[in-house]
Design an enzyme around this catalytic site. Structure first.
Site, PDB file in Angstrom:
ATOM      1  N   ASP A  22     -67.878  64.810  30.029  1.00 34.77           N
ATOM      2  CA  ASP A  22     -66.767  65.740  30.286  1.00 34.77           C
ATOM      3  C   ASP A  22     -65.662  65.215  31.207  1.00 34.77           C
ATOM      4  O   ASP A  22     -64.790  65.983  31.602  1.00 34.77           O
ATOM      5  CB  ASP A  22     -67.272  67.072  30.868  1.00 34.77           C
ATOM      6  CG  ASP A  22     -67.586  68.069  29.761  1.00 34.77           C
ATOM      7  OD1 ASP A  22     -67.321  67.750  28.585  1.00 34.77           O
ATOM      8  OD2 ASP A  22     -68.096  69.154  30.084  1.00 34.77           O
ATOM      9  N   LYS A  25     -63.153  61.275  28.314  1.00 31.95           N
ATOM     10  CA  LYS A  25     -63.088  60.015  27.558  1.00 31.95           C
ATOM     11  C   LYS A  25     -62.440  60.199  26.189  1.00 31.95           C
ATOM     12  O   LYS A  25     -61.577  59.433  25.788  1.00 31.95           O
ATOM     13  CB  LYS A  25     -64.513  59.449  27.366  1.00 31.95           C
ATOM     14  CG  LYS A  25     -65.242  59.179  28.665  1.00 31.95           C
ATOM     15  CD  LYS A  25     -66.680  58.730  28.429  1.00 31.95           C
ATOM     16  CE  LYS A  25     -67.586  59.833  27.917  1.00 31.95           C
ATOM     17  NZ  LYS A  25     -67.838  60.912  28.877  1.00 31.95           N
ATOM     18  N   THR A  26     -62.887  61.243  25.487  1.00 33.09           N
ATOM     19  CA  THR A  26     -62.384  61.437  24.128  1.00 33.09           C
ATOM     20  C   THR A  26     -60.926  61.901  24.154  1.00 33.09           C
ATOM     21  O   THR A  26     -60.100  61.441  23.364  1.00 33.09           O
ATOM     22  CB  THR A  26     -63.288  62.436  23.376  1.00 33.09           C
ATOM     23  OG1 THR A  26     -64.628  61.938  23.429  1.00 33.09           O
ATOM     24  CG2 THR A  26     -62.861  62.583  21.932  1.00 33.09           C
ATOM     25  N   HIS A  85     -74.215  60.257  26.197  1.00 32.45           N
ATOM     26  CA  HIS A  85     -74.839  59.307  27.106  1.00 32.45           C
ATOM     27  C   HIS A  85     -75.885  58.430  26.405  1.00 32.45           C
ATOM     28  O   HIS A  85     -75.909  57.217  26.586  1.00 32.45           O
ATOM     29  CB  HIS A  85     -75.461  60.063  28.272  1.00 32.45           C
ATOM     30  CG  HIS A  85     -76.097  59.157  29.265  1.00 32.45           C
ATOM     31  ND1 HIS A  85     -75.374  58.227  29.986  1.00 32.45           N
ATOM     32  CD2 HIS A  85     -77.392  58.992  29.624  1.00 32.45           C
ATOM     33  CE1 HIS A  85     -76.196  57.545  30.762  1.00 32.45           C
ATOM     34  NE2 HIS A  85     -77.422  57.989  30.566  1.00 32.45           N
TER      35      HIS A  85
HETATM   36  N1  LIG Z   1     -56.947  69.135  33.397  1.00 36.54           N
HETATM   37  C1  LIG Z   1     -57.374  68.188  32.571  1.00 36.54           C
HETATM   38  N2  LIG Z   1     -58.438  68.403  31.765  1.00 36.54           N
HETATM   39  C2  LIG Z   1     -58.838  67.416  30.958  1.00 36.54           C
HETATM   40  C3  LIG Z   1     -58.188  66.168  30.919  1.00 36.54           C
HETATM   41  N3  LIG Z   1     -58.813  65.373  30.031  1.00 36.54           N
HETATM   42  C4  LIG Z   1     -59.809  66.102  29.507  1.00 36.54           C
HETATM   43  N4  LIG Z   1     -59.819  67.343  30.053  1.00 36.54           N
HETATM   44  C5  LIG Z   1     -60.744  68.421  29.701  1.00 36.54           C
HETATM   45  O1  LIG Z   1     -62.055  68.039  30.059  1.00 36.54           O
HETATM   46  C6  LIG Z   1     -62.982  68.476  29.071  1.00 36.54           C
HETATM   47  C7  LIG Z   1     -63.783  67.320  28.553  1.00 36.54           C
HETATM   48  O2  LIG Z   1     -62.949  66.427  27.845  1.00 36.54           O
HETATM   49  P1  LIG Z   1     -63.534  65.366  26.792  1.00 36.54           P
HETATM   50  O3  LIG Z   1     -62.406  64.488  26.419  1.00 36.54           O
HETATM   51  O4  LIG Z   1     -64.291  66.026  25.736  1.00 36.54           O
HETATM   52  O5  LIG Z   1     -64.540  64.590  27.743  1.00 36.54           O
HETATM   53  P2  LIG Z   1     -65.588  63.447  27.339  1.00 36.54           P
HETATM   54  O6  LIG Z   1     -65.664  62.570  28.527  1.00 36.54           O
HETATM   55  O7  LIG Z   1     -65.191  62.843  26.051  1.00 36.54           O
HETATM   56  O8  LIG Z   1     -66.900  64.283  27.191  1.00 36.54           O
HETATM   57  P3  LIG Z   1     -68.291  63.796  26.477  1.00 36.54           P
HETATM   58  O9  LIG Z   1     -67.934  63.021  25.246  1.00 36.54           O
HETATM   59  O10 LIG Z   1     -68.969  65.083  26.168  1.00 36.54           O
HETATM   60  O11 LIG Z   1     -68.996  62.992  27.512  1.00 36.54           O
HETATM   61  C8  LIG Z   1     -62.180  69.197  27.999  1.00 36.54           C
HETATM   62  O12 LIG Z   1     -62.191  70.561  28.255  1.00 36.54           O
HETATM   63  C9  LIG Z   1     -60.795  68.624  28.201  1.00 36.54           C
HETATM   64  O13 LIG Z   1     -59.775  69.475  27.766  1.00 36.54           O
HETATM   65  C10 LIG Z   1     -57.066  65.977  31.802  1.00 36.54           C
HETATM   66  O14 LIG Z   1     -56.433  64.932  31.848  1.00 36.54           O
HETATM   67  N5  LIG Z   1     -56.718  67.015  32.599  1.00 36.54           N
HETATM   68 MG   LIG Z   2     -66.355  62.607  24.303  1.00 26.83          MG
END
Ligand SMILES: Nc1nc2c(ncn2[C@@H]2O[C@H](COP(=O)(O)OP(=O)(O)OP(=O)(O)O)[C@@H](O)[C@H]2O)c(=O)[nH]1
Ligand SMILES: [Mg+2]
Length: 393
Positions: A22, A25-26, A85
């Site tokens: 969270d 990354k994506t 992970h």
């Molecule tokens: N405020 C804010 N929220 C963000 C940002 N980038 C991501 N988020 C939020 O953080 C949450 C997780 O984002 P993801 O891109 O799914 O994170 P991830 O690291 O890919 O998560 P996993 O693949 O599950 O490990 C989502 O609700 C996004 O909208 C950012 O730059 N700013």
């Molecule tokens: Mg992801």
């Protein structure tokens, strides 16, 4: 249906996002493709196209969906965003994701979390030599007191990197917002540009073994109706062209490469470092599996016994809490293969978590082995050791 051929105009590198669940990354991966698409060098890949399981490759030769590709002014990148992970651990230790550099994504809101540290450790173990930090979600902490907290997070990240031998003081740390960049906010699209500049300049072009005999470890096997069996993976060394004869070790067949693609684009020649799909003539879908190796005929001799230096992970690093002894029988992840092996610890007889030991291993089947090859030791779905082959018998 004709497709545009892949034209190699820039050096190709493999990078990926890593970091705690969270932390974004994506979202950041999608934002990178968007920013570059707007610059005219790539195709925007929306979040929901990245964050999903592989689908049937009915449309043509295609490679693992977790990869996206893009170009900066100076380079062509394949970028892997692993969905969870467990996938990181598996893909990184098996070398399925052979990263030349990594973008460590750390949420400025949360700071270092357990998987942030684990991924840095893992990156070190598998030989990722360069990390660039994206201090993400900077939009949420940009001003006032929060900015001071972000400074603290940055210090903490630099410390963590130094602890793992990354020279934290000189690692680029770029404050970004994947989410706001994706929304087109100019302040934050500029932050993603700055991150890409840091990757371009800080991650050096790795040495590629182009003159060595061709070798690719199979990551996935697909069938294309009417055309045959396709294997995908990263070219570990050498080059391969359409029409070349290759040997599939594991399947014990020799065949001819009748098609070659990267990211859905046909290519005449693939080289070390490329992520490719190979169409193999007359090979049945069931004959070849993940973990088999496609290589220039006669260039590798599979073996079953080897000696290795192995670091046994401590409990704190996610490893075992109890020692292992001669007779221990874990899984060995060697390239993309997953093979059981019998461990002999010689005179010492035992290895405690945190120890580095010499062991002799007898694998359950032959695999291509060579001195210097890295591998992971896994047990019940977790990594308990990381090793390097020192001699093949
Ligand atoms: N405020 C804010 N929220 C963000 C940002 N980038 C991501 N988020 C939020 O953080 C949450 C997780 O984002 P993801 O891109 O799914 O994170 P991830 O690291 O890919 O998560 P996993 O693949 O599950 O490990 C989502 O609700 C996004 O909208 C950012 O730059 N700013
Ligand atoms: Mg992801």
């Amino acid at each position: 249906m004709s497709k545009t051929a892949y034209v190699r105009t820039k050096p190709h590198l493999n990078i990926g996002t890593m970091g705690h669940v969270d932390h974004g990354k994506t979202t950041l991966t999608a934002a990178i493709t968007k920013v570059l698409a707007e610059r005219g060098s790539g195709t925007f890949v929306p979040f929901d196209r990245i964050d999903r399981a592989p689908e049937e490759a009915a449309r043509g030769i295609t490679i693992n969906i977790a990869h996206v590709e893009y170009e900066t002014d100076t380079r062509h990148y394949a970028h892997v965003d692993m969905p969870g992970h467990a996938d990181y651990v598996k893909n990184m230790v098996t070398g399925a994701a052979q990263l030349d550099g990594a973008i460590l994504v750390v949420s400025a809101l949360d700071g270092i979390m357990p998987q942030t540290a684990e991924h840095v450790l893992l990156a070190r173990q598998v030989g990722v030599d360069h990390i660039v930090v994206a201090l993400n979600k900077a939009d949420a902490v940009a001003d006032g007191e929060d900015a001071v907290l972000t400074d603290l997070v940055e210090l903490e990240v630099r410390d963590l990197l130094t602890t793992h031998g990354y020279g934290g003081d000189s690692v680029p740390v770029v404050r970004v917002s994947g989410l706001r960049a994706l929304a087109g906010d100019p302040r934050w699209t500029a932050s993603v540009e700055a991150l890409l500049d840091a990757v371009d300049t800080y991650v050096p072009m790795p040495e590629r073994y182009l003159d060595a005999p061709f070798l690719l470890s199979v990551e996935n096997v697909l069938t294309i109706t009417g055309r045959g069996t396709v294997v995908t993976g990263a070219v570990e060394r050498g080059t391969v062209r359409v029409g070349d004869r290759v040997e599939v070790l594991g399947a014990s067949v020799e065949t001819v490469v009748t098609g070659l693609e990267t990211f859905g684009k046909p290519m005449d020649e693939a080289q070390a470092g490329d992520n490719v799909a190979l169409l193999l003539r007359g090979v049945g879908r069931d004959a070849v599996r993940r973990g088999h190796v496609v290589a220039a005929p006669g260039s590798v001799v599979p073996a079953r016994r080897f000696t290795a230096q192995v670091y046994v992970l401590s409990a704190r690093e996610g490893g075992r809490s109890t020692p292992v002894a001669t007779g221990y029988r874990p899984q060995f992840y060697i390239r993309t293969a997953d093979v059981v092996g019998d461990v002999d610890l010689g005179e010492v007889g035992v290895a405690r978590p945190g120890d580095t030991v010499t062991m002799t291993v007898e694998l359950g089947r032959d695999v291509p082995l060579e001195t210097g090859l890295g591998f992971a030791v896994r047990e019940g779905g977790r990594t308990v050791g990381a090793g390097t082959v020192t001699a093949v018998e």
